[in-house]
Design a protein around this motif. Structure first.
Motif, PDB file in Angstrom:
ATOM      1  N   MET A  91      90.385  59.045  59.071  1.00 16.22           N
ATOM      2  CA  MET A  91      89.723  60.612  59.024  1.00 16.22           C
ATOM      3  C   MET A  91      88.303  61.300  59.380  1.00 16.22           C
ATOM      4  O   MET A  91      89.118  61.799  60.950  1.00 16.22           O
ATOM      5  CB  MET A  91      89.480  60.775  57.216  1.00 16.22           C
ATOM      6  N   LYS A  94      88.949  61.799  63.118  1.00 15.44           N
ATOM      7  CA  LYS A  94      90.176  62.564  63.288  1.00 15.44           C
ATOM      8  C   LYS A  94      91.917  62.328  63.842  1.00 15.44           C
ATOM      9  O   LYS A  94      92.628  63.552  64.751  1.00 15.44           O
ATOM     10  CB  LYS A  94      90.353  63.950  63.950  1.00 15.44           C
ATOM     11  N   TYR A  96      95.043  62.511  62.236  1.00 10.22           N
ATOM     12  CA  TYR A  96      95.174  62.933  60.772  1.00 10.22           C
ATOM     13  C   TYR A  96      96.696  62.700  60.849  1.00 10.22           C
ATOM     14  O   TYR A  96      97.694  62.464  59.956  1.00 10.22           O
ATOM     15  CB  TYR A  96      95.271  64.750  60.883  1.00 10.22           C
ATOM     16  N   PHE A  99      97.182  58.902  59.257  1.00 15.67           N
ATOM     17  CA  PHE A  99      96.593  58.838  58.022  1.00 15.67           C
ATOM     18  C   PHE A  99      97.416  58.459  56.537  1.00 15.67           C
ATOM     19  O   PHE A  99      97.209  58.378  55.584  1.00 15.67           O
ATOM     20  CB  PHE A  99      94.964  59.760  57.585  1.00 15.67           C
TER      21      PHE A  99
END
Length: 124
Positions: A91, A94, A96, A99
């Motif tokens: 996270m 970044k 994503y 994740f």
């Protein structure tokens, strides 16, 4: 209903083993994409291997946990900080698209302990 809960618990447990198993193993055997990702987080090869071996030890404990519930719960508690660390790192950078598995193992750590009949937390 108890049987369904038990089947769900063990299915989620296998998923937990799978996620940590391949993540730890990929770090140990130097899979290029894993090593590159860990370097992007600031971990050199030595620390990547340390994390990989720590996760692998946790997975061995999870496998032993099929027969020894105490080892299973200790292994989940051992791996929980790695799950939180992975989620936080993805996270913060970044990433994503990477994740999901780290979020899953964070949630599964809690779910597996909460649904285990051999695990209790006493606050008193």
């Amino acid at each position: 209903m108890k049987k369904v809960a038990a089947y769900m618990h063990w299915a989620l447990y296998l998923w937990y083993i799978y996620i940590f198993g391949y993540a730890g193993l990929w770090k140990i055997i130097n899979v290029k994409s894993m090593i590159t990702g860990m370097e992007a987080f600031g971990f050199n090869l030595f620390w990547t291997h340390v994390i990989g071996w720590a996760e692998f030890v946790g997975v061995i404990g999870l496998v032993i946990g099929f027969w020894k519930p105490m080892v299973k719960n200790l292994s989940i508690l051992w791996l929980f900080p790695f799950a939180i660390g992975a989620f936080t790192a993805h996270m913060a950078h970044k990433e994503y698209h990477h994740f999901f598995n780290s979020l899953v193992v964070c949630l599964l750590s809690y779910i597996l302990l909460a649904t285990d009949k051999h695990f209790k937390i006493r606050l008193v």
